[in-house]
Design an enzyme around this catalytic site. Structure first.
Site, mmCIF file in Angstrom:
data_model
loop_
_atom_site.group_PDB
_atom_site.id
_atom_site.type_symbol
_atom_site.label_atom_id
_atom_site.label_comp_id
_atom_site.label_asym_id
_atom_site.label_seq_id
_atom_site.Cartn_x
_atom_site.Cartn_y
_atom_site.Cartn_z
ATOM 1 N N GLU A 51 -25.668 2.963 76.846
ATOM 2 C CA GLU A 51 -25.941 4.019 78.050
ATOM 3 C C GLU A 51 -24.745 4.851 77.906
ATOM 4 O O GLU A 51 -23.627 4.525 77.301
ATOM 5 C CB GLU A 51 -25.925 3.226 79.402
ATOM 6 C CG GLU A 51 -24.657 2.907 80.122
ATOM 7 C CD GLU A 51 -23.866 1.704 79.362
ATOM 8 O OE1 GLU A 51 -24.357 0.955 78.933
ATOM 9 O OE2 GLU A 51 -22.611 2.052 79.413
ATOM 10 N N SER A 83 -7.265 9.519 78.533
ATOM 11 C CA SER A 83 -8.312 8.719 77.732
ATOM 12 C C SER A 83 -9.350 9.770 76.728
ATOM 13 O O SER A 83 -9.776 9.047 75.954
ATOM 14 C CB SER A 83 -9.387 8.318 79.009
ATOM 15 O OG SER A 83 -9.757 9.351 79.868
ATOM 16 N N LYS A 85 -13.026 5.381 74.075
ATOM 17 C CA LYS A 85 -14.214 4.446 74.001
ATOM 18 C C LYS A 85 -14.666 3.884 72.591
ATOM 19 O O LYS A 85 -15.208 2.813 72.324
ATOM 20 C CB LYS A 85 -15.468 5.458 74.308
ATOM 21 C CG LYS A 85 -15.733 5.944 75.831
ATOM 22 C CD LYS A 85 -16.048 5.032 76.708
ATOM 23 C CE LYS A 85 -16.175 5.572 77.902
ATOM 24 N NZ LYS A 85 -16.327 4.249 79.002
#
Lengths: 401, 263
Positions: free
Chosen positions: A117, A383, A95
């Protein structure tokens, strides 16, 4: 592998991927989206931006992340598996590639406050981190249910100085956090930038986020070439909630048809149980959070409440680029149950000493399903790391002892 | 003639538009609320088609949407409820307001056909992009006699206001301040400046101002520079708080309280 010809899988001048994409936003958001649309390419293609972005990715995030040949897992599955270790990024997931990029864009647009968010909390932590780094105010909306099940990430965000606001509408998960963040942006249109955490939302977000995440496939190409002598694997696997790590892992392979792109969706308790988030299996074209895409909805066009054991995949839609990849058959979408994801998470932990995020475990669970042969090269985008999911894993420890 | 067009031909000030959510508080309240609003003297009624994710709306309207959906309201059900209203003496102009996805799933042309059959005069779809409207929706709206209403905010550039004004043929919906519906707007100097700035543009469409209008004072202040104003959340709160048996009288009192001397 630079692309010059228009690709059916990349955004066109109007902001669409085929029929998917666009900017379906109320007028209150139009000026913000327009400002971003008119400036993002100029900003991110600027050499000064690229220098700062690349330097932060190297010195702060810790890139390049390793491409690891998972020998024991490979032997177990019967193919050759490389893990792209995004879990080793600062803050524990891919991220941050995007939040570093967007905070630099926000600064260049003169914004003072960031709203975001988050589902699992990984994007929230990544946003809170870059806000602390750059000295910007940070407000993160998170579903009240997710706040309960991802407590460590909530505490991390607070420690980093972010304000975490519970979203209490609807299913109180990622969809509702996104609605609330959009509302906040509507109410603060001039000084706030909304850092969307996935390849969803109105144009130009899906394109901008996938460009920031494309560092993943750019590195895979170099590392695979170095380690195997070939730049293209036979398979690339990634999990898809909104789909940002998948967009990044697929990016430079979109127009390489020899590479099979596999996207893992969360089937939850099973596709037909009513507790699922398998968007392509259960959804149809529609409009959600500012984009035309594929989403889970009732016959009357009301958005269905999704369910997944993993908060990061608990989203009723997918990014418009993924909708296009699905519609054209360029990527294959597999539905993975909670149980299969848990199996895969424990398997990776025991075989390789890596505890993956529950989201990532869905991608790992695809490995036995894709028909890869022994000499095939399979890259899985790992990830994120599983520390945040320890409470969930702990509940299932007995079953795997 | 389209009732909306006719209204604005005859009335150029103090136009009162009241919003309520279809199927709220109870599924079959749509037509009784509509009738009470007409009798009370509302000039124009905006019926909300409930949606699960109404991002441009605040908490009050979102909750009414959720309640209506739980009651079983759908676009199809709304058309059923409205089927004979024009034969039953409902003459007030009616707009349908809602988000795009339920309309797209219902079928855009089918939606327009149904609007024409039941006598809907105009549509507000806040998340419909202007270029998509121009390319796909405008010809359909024209074919079925539907007027289009677009939103303008204090952040909308003058050039875009003119573009919206050129495409709109119902009225221009002026969002009073940055925020979602139901936010408390103080009719302060900023809002006043925005409204007078917009007035100075000399738009061809009438203008109605909404978001934060809740009483006679805010209605009067808002109407100073516009053709009128829109009340939504305050009316939804009234519906929520009033027992069914007292509702008609309460609606009459509410409208009378907003605009004490009906024109």
């Amino acid at each position: 592998m630079t692309l010059t010809a228009p690709s059916p899988y990349r955004v066109d001048a109007a902001g669409y991927y085929g029929t998917f994409g666009g900017a379906y936003v109320p007028e209150m958001l139009y000026p913000n989206v327009e400002e971003l649309r008119d400036n993002y390419l100029r900003i991110i293609e600027d050499p000064g931006f690229q220098r700062e972005f690349t330097q932060l990715l190297t010195d702060y995030v810790g890139r390049p992340t390793p491409l690891f040949l998972a020998e024991r897992l490979s032997e177990h599955i019967g193919t050759t598996i490389y893990l792209k270790r995004e879990d080793l990024c600062h803050t524990g997931a891919h991220k941050i590639n995007n939040t570093i990029g967007q905070i630099l864009v926000a600064k260049r647009l003169g914004k003072r406050r960031i709203v975001a968010e988050t589902g699992a909390g990984q994007h929230g932590v990544a946003t809170a981190t870059v806000c602390a780094l750059m000295g910007l105010e940070c407000i993160v909306y998170m579903g009240a249910v997710d706040i309960e099940r991802q407590r460590p990430n909530v505490d991390r965000m607070r420690m980093l100085g972010a304000q975490v606001v519970p979203a209490r509408s609807g299913s109180q998960t990622l969809k509702d956090a996104t609605n609330e963040a959009m509302r906040h942006w509507i109410s603060n249109p001039t000084d706030t930038h909304y850092i969307i955490g996935s390849v969803v939302g109105p144009h130009p977000y899906p394109d901008m986020v996938s460009r920031f995440q494309s560092v993943i496939s750019a590195e895979i190409i170099r590392q695979l070439l170095h380690q195997t002598g070939r730049a293209t694997p036979d398979f690339v696997l990634a999990c898809v909630g909104g789909g940002s790590n998948a967009a990044g892992a697929f990016y430079h392979y979109l127009d390489e048809p020899s590479v099979r792109l596999i996207a893992a969706e969360a089937a939850g308790q099973g596709i037909d149980t009513g507790h699922s988030a398998a968007t392509t299996a259960l959804g149809k074209p529609g409009i959600l959070h500012g984009a035309s895409t594929i989403l889970m909805q009732t016959e009357d066009g009301q958005v269905t409440e999704p369910y997944s054991i993993s908060a990061g995949l608990d989203y009723p839609g997918i990014g418009p680029q993924h909708a296009q990849l699905f519609a054209t058959g360029r990527a294959e979408f597999l539905s993975i149950t909670d149980k299969a994801a848990l199996d895969a998470a424990f398997q990776l932990s025991r075989l390789e000493g890596i505890i993956p995020a529950l989201e990532t475990a869905h991608a790992l669970a695809c490995l036995p399903l894709i028909g890869a042969k022994k000499d095939d090269v399979v890259v899985v985008c790992l990830s994120g790391r599983g520390d945040k999911d320890l409470a969930t894993y702990t509940k299932h420890l007995e079953e795997y002892s | 003639m389209n009732r909306l067009t006719k209204l604005f031909q005859h009335k150029t000030a103090d136009v009162l538009n009241v919003y309520f959510t279809a199927g709220f508080p109870q599924l079959n309240d749509t037509v009784p609320v509509l009738r009470a609003l007409q009798e009370a003297g509302a000039d124009l009624v905006e019926i909300g088609m409930p949606y699960s994710d109404p991002v441009a709306d605040g908490e009050t309207i979102q909750r009414s949407n959720q309640q209506a959906l739980e009651n079983g309201m759908t676009v199809g059900k709304l058309f059923e409820q409205l089927q004979d209203i024009r034969q039953q003496g409902i003459t007030v102009p009616i707009l349908l307001m809602g988000y795009l996805n339920p309309v797209v799933q219902f079928g855009v042309e089918k939606f327009c056909q149904h609007c024409q059959v039941v006598g809907i005069d105009g549509v507000i779809l806040p998340d419909l992009p202007l270029e998509v409207y121009e390319r796909e929706y405008r010809p359909l709206f024209a074919e079925y006699g539907l007027k289009a209403v677009f939103l303008v905010t204090p952040q909308t550039s003058a050039a875009r206001v003119r573009q919206l004004d050129a495409l709109a043929d119902g009225f221009i919906y002026l969002v009073a301040a940055a925020g979602t519906t139901g936010a408390q707007t103080d009719m302060n100097a900023d809002v006043d400046a925005y409204l007078s700035r917009t007035k100075a543009l000399g738009l061809r469409n009438p203008t109605l101002v909404g978001f934060g209008i809740s009483d006679a004072a805010s209605f009067a202040a808002a109407s100073r520079h516009t053709t009128g104003a829109i009340i939504g959340s305050a009316f939804i709160r009234l519906l929520q708080q009033t027992p069914a048996g007292e509702r008609t009288a309460a609606i009459h009192d509410f409208v009378a309280g907003i605009r004490p001397v009906p024109a």
